[in-house]
Write an enzyme that holds these catalytic residues in place. Structure first.
Site, PDB file in Angstrom:
ATOM      1  CG  PHE A   8      -1.959  -0.978   1.316  1.00  0.00           C
ATOM      2  CD1 PHE A   8      -3.207  -0.741   0.746  1.00  0.00           C
ATOM      3  CD2 PHE A   8      -1.740  -2.197   1.941  1.00  0.00           C
ATOM      4  CE1 PHE A   8      -4.211  -1.696   0.803  1.00  0.00           C
ATOM      5  CE2 PHE A   8      -2.742  -3.164   2.007  1.00  0.00           C
ATOM      6  CZ  PHE A   8      -3.981  -2.916   1.430  1.00  0.00           C
ATOM      7  CG  ASP A   9       0.883   5.850  -1.801  1.00  0.00           C
ATOM      8  OD1 ASP A   9       2.031   6.138  -1.435  1.00  0.00           O
ATOM      9  OD2 ASP A   9       0.021   6.702  -2.096  1.00  0.00           O
ATOM     10  CG  LEU A  10       1.413   6.693   4.677  1.00  0.00           C
ATOM     11  CD1 LEU A  10       0.484   5.813   5.499  1.00  0.00           C
ATOM     12  CD2 LEU A  10       2.722   6.952   5.432  1.00  0.00           C
TER      13      LEU A  10
END
Length: 217
Positions: A8-10
């Site tokens: 996941f990107d943040l």
């Protein structure tokens, strides 16, 4: 989509960092005599590496952009880091994915030291196995490099890449996934548009967190 390893990107994917990032950019620009009172105009800085954005949107030289990042961090480390909000539905989704035995990994262009602080702040660490980000020297900041580093940190072999998917809201997430031979899901509840994600070649696009959860389960 039967995937074991979920990257996941943040920013714009798990949390909404709009206030903290734009105010930090505003602070940095002010150092150079540039006044921007409309924070909405600075949301383009959410997602991509900061040095790239200072060069692209304000025509800074590479040296100026690096200096601007240091000024940015003066505000960000003191205040901006926690001017951030958990996106609705994300905690519930992460809990479900973890309960299903998935391995959750954060892969962000934000410096890893900050990313870990944010994950602790939102108490996401019980769901996320690895938090991987850029280094402070910005030798590892492009999303493709961060993803490669994340795969190594999680001991994911070359023959296991088919079990991985990258989830993010900007083209850099999709492009970085492709560079590493991973499938990707673009999300529309962050800061990228459908057009941006489709052009980058996202394998799937989720309109909202509920739709993303169904794809990942």
């Amino acid at each position: 989509m039967e995937k074991q390893y979920l990257l996941f990107d943040l920013d714009g994917t798990l949390t909404d960092p709009m206030a903290g990032i734009t105010k930090s950019v505003q602070y940095a620009l002010r150092h150079y005599g540039i006044e921007e009172s409309n924070l909405e105009k600075l949301t383009c800085f959410i997602g991509p590496p900061l040095t790239d954005s200072f060069q692209k949107y304000f025509h800074f030289s590479q040296q100026q952009a690096r200096e601007a990042v240091l000024v940015y961090r003066e505000y960000f480390t003191e205040r901006g880091i926690f001017e951030n909000e958990e996106l609705p539905g994300i905690r519930k989704m992460l809990k479900k994915l973890k309960a299903e035995g998935k391995t959750l990994i954060v892969a962000t262009s934000k410096p890893e030291i900050f990313a870990k602080q944010i994950i602790r702040h939102f108490q996401f660490e019980e769901f996320i196995s690895f938090v991987c980000g850029a280094d402070m020297e910005e030798t590892r900041v492009k999303k493709g490099d961060v993803i490669r580093y994340a795969l190594k940190q999680a001991s994911i072999r070359e023959d296991e890449k088919s079990k991985c998917v990258m989830v993010g809201d900007r083209e850099h997430d999709i492009i970085g996934a492709k560079e590493n031979g991973l499938e990707s899901i673009g999300v529309l509840f962050g800061y990228g548009s459908r057009q941006e994600l489709e052009k980058a070649g996202a394998d799937q696009i989720a309109e909202n967190v509920q739709e993303l959860e169904k794809m990942l389960l």
